[in-house]
Design an enzyme around this catalytic site. Structure first.
Site, PDB file in Angstrom:
ATOM      1  N   ALA A  55       1.065  -1.016   0.024  1.00 38.28           N
ATOM      2  CA  ALA A  55      -0.033  -0.368  -0.347  1.00 38.28           C
ATOM      3  C   ALA A  55       1.005   1.491  -0.186  1.00 38.28           C
ATOM      4  O   ALA A  55       0.073   2.615  -0.942  1.00 38.28           O
ATOM      5  CB  ALA A  55      -0.841   0.098   1.039  1.00 38.28           C
ATOM      6  N   ARG A  90      -5.034   0.084  -8.664  1.00 33.90           N
ATOM      7  CA  ARG A  90      -4.767  -1.497  -7.840  1.00 33.90           C
ATOM      8  C   ARG A  90      -6.549  -0.289  -7.620  1.00 33.90           C
ATOM      9  O   ARG A  90      -5.351   1.114  -6.948  1.00 33.90           O
ATOM     10  CB  ARG A  90      -4.336  -1.611  -7.520  1.00 33.90           C
ATOM     11  N   ASP A 244      -4.561  -2.083   3.978  1.00 34.56           N
ATOM     12  CA  ASP A 244      -4.230  -1.512   2.048  1.00 34.56           C
ATOM     13  C   ASP A 244      -5.480  -0.375   2.636  1.00 34.56           C
ATOM     14  O   ASP A 244      -5.380   0.645   2.349  1.00 34.56           O
ATOM     15  CB  ASP A 244      -4.503  -2.337   1.686  1.00 34.56           C
TER      16      ASP A 244
HETATM   17  O1  MRU Z   1      -1.540  -6.922  -2.794  1.00 36.43           O
HETATM   18  P1  MRU Z   1       0.186  -6.946  -2.004  1.00 36.43           P
HETATM   19  O2  MRU Z   1       0.789  -7.421  -2.550  1.00 36.43           O
HETATM   20  O3  MRU Z   1       0.505  -5.153  -3.056  1.00 36.43           O
HETATM   21  O4  MRU Z   1      -1.561  -6.665  -1.028  1.00 36.43           O
HETATM   22  C1  MRU Z   1      -0.194  -5.930  -0.170  1.00 36.43           C
HETATM   23  C2  MRU Z   1      -0.488  -6.314   1.105  1.00 36.43           C
HETATM   24  O5  MRU Z   1      -1.478  -6.647   1.472  1.00 36.43           O
HETATM   25  C3  MRU Z   1      -0.328  -5.521   2.511  1.00 36.43           C
HETATM   26  O6  MRU Z   1       0.186  -6.693   3.789  1.00 36.43           O
HETATM   27  C4  MRU Z   1      -0.293  -4.511   3.029  1.00 36.43           C
HETATM   28  O7  MRU Z   1      -0.463  -3.723   1.917  1.00 36.43           O
HETATM   29  C5  MRU Z   1       0.302  -3.134   3.884  1.00 36.43           C
HETATM   30  S1  MRU Z   1       1.510  -3.026   3.906  1.00 36.43           S
HETATM   31  C6  MRU Z   1       2.273  -2.051   4.430  1.00 36.43           C
END
Ligand code: MRU
Length: 375
Positions: A55, A90, A244
């Site tokens: 995120a 996204r 996120d």
């Molecule tokens: O689909 P992604 O790899 O972008 O998802 C990431 C996550 O779910 C993380 O746990 C979240 O973004 C927190 S990152 C500090």
């Protein structure tokens, strides 16, 4: 953080002063490859295809994507087009919209000729702020680990379970969920991390394990279904995950499978904490289940698995019979009632509406009159 012994961030401006460097996270841990983003479409593609992800990092890369766009076309139309293209990459992590709104607000009132420079300045500030926020999350979370360590026999580690990758590869540096872990390790506290592999894209097995290894933190990769067993057998002292998007009342959206870990943690009396940087707060939404858009990604991520062959090639093989239907929901929502606490840059905050509004009155008041900043 260090990669192959070299101190680095996860996104940077290259020596030419304008193009942007990131690591291609789709080939880690097998290869360390740098991607150079030289046009806004490069940033759009890198985010959409998850060469860069997590995120806070999505927000930071999108910020530079907007700066790249303004170099080419600094008109109002150019700003709006780039904002929309980046926002569409996204849907779930709110940091993307937050960063784009910050960028648009920073350049909107400048003359077109001054916009690109203003955008690069704001993008750099967003990156520096992310690093400072994560460092503060680390300090606040460290206290939790120190308290658990105080009840351990010397050398007996505090066992922490994490899901997906909320480490430095998901942020500009330090990570959110991993920041307290790195600080504890650096202070000489014995920690051991259970790393959920995190199907279908295996961010835990590929990325979290990689970065913990680079930093020398003891860890064990486990299939996603193992956490409940470990909790039942007293082998998890603490769960820390990233997020996120967190709603005004404290519902937590994170990588698919997080909710099941929260249920198992509650059933076994294991504290379940979420590391939350303030740009991940979304005070405009309340009921996470009803209001957060959940990304559904390509079936190929479920039907195939990528890995390194014995001779060093990275290949994807199919593991599902031809013709079987698959579902690929990227995220789930853990209701606030299952969250022990939110580790924020302003301290540990309860996952409830009043506590969040008290801790972040500045963010809460901004959400009252949301404004689409590219307008
Ligand atoms: O689909 P992604 O790899 O972008 O998802 C990431 C996550 O779910 C993380 O746990 C979240 O973004 C927190 S990152 C500090």
């Amino acid at each position: 953080m260090k990669i192959e012994g070299k101190v680095t961030r996860s996104v940077w401006v290259e020596a030419d002063g304008w193009s942007v460097g990131i690591f291609d996270q789709t080939v880690l841990p097998h290869r360390v490859a740098v991607l150079r983003l030289a046009a806004p479409d490069d940033a759009v593609r890198a985010i959409a295809t998850m060469r860069t992800r997590g995120a806070p990092l999505i927000g930071a890369v999108a910020a530079y994507g907007l700066a790249l766009a303004l170099r080419a076309d600094a008109s109002d139309d150019g700003l709006r087009r780039a904002y929309d293209a980046l926002l569409a990459t996204r849907p779930t992590a709110i940091n993307l919209k937050w960063a784009l709104d910050e960028m648009a607000a920073a350049v909107r009132d400048s003359a077109p000729a001054a916009r690109a420079a203003a955008a690069y300045r704001r993008a750099a500030e967003i990156c520096d702020a992310d690093v400072a926020i994560n460092a503060a999350i680390g300090r606040h979370g460290l206290g939790l680990i120190e308290r658990l360590a105080a009840n351990r026999r010397p050398g007996q580690p505090v066992n922490i379970l994490t899901h997906c990758n909320a480490g430095w590869l998901a942020t500009v540096d330090f990570g959110t969920a991993t920041a307290p872990i790195y600080l504890a390790h650096d202070k000489g506290i014995a920690v051991h991390v259970w790393v959920d592999e995190t199907r279908p894209r295996n961010q835990g097995a590929s990325l979290t394990a990689f970065e913990l290894g680079q930093h020398g933190v003891p860890h064990t990769v486990i299939p996603d279904n193992t956490g409940g067993y470990l909790m039942q057998h007293g082998q998890v002292d603490l769960v820390i995950v990233g997020t996120d998007r967190v709603t005004a009342r404290g519902d937590v959206c994170n990588k698919i499978g997080t909710y099941l870990k929260a249920l198992a943690a509650r059933d076994n009396g294991v504290p379940f904490y979420v590391a939350l940087p303030s740009p991940t707060l979304d005070f405009r939404v309340n009921d996470g289940l009803a209001e957060i858009p959940i990304e559904q990604r390509a079936p190929a991520e479920v039907t195939g698995v990528s890995g390194r062959t014995a001779d060093g090639r990275i290949e994807t093989v199919t593991i599902v019979p031809d013709g079987s239907k698959v579902a690929n929901f990227g995220f789930d929502v853990t209701p606030a009632r299952l969250v022990t606490g939110l580790i924020t840059e302003r301290g540990i905050v309860a996952a409830d509406a009043r506590a969040l509004a008290e801790a972040f009155p500045d963010h809460a008041s901004r959400a009252v009159a949301p404004r689409r900043a590219a307008e």
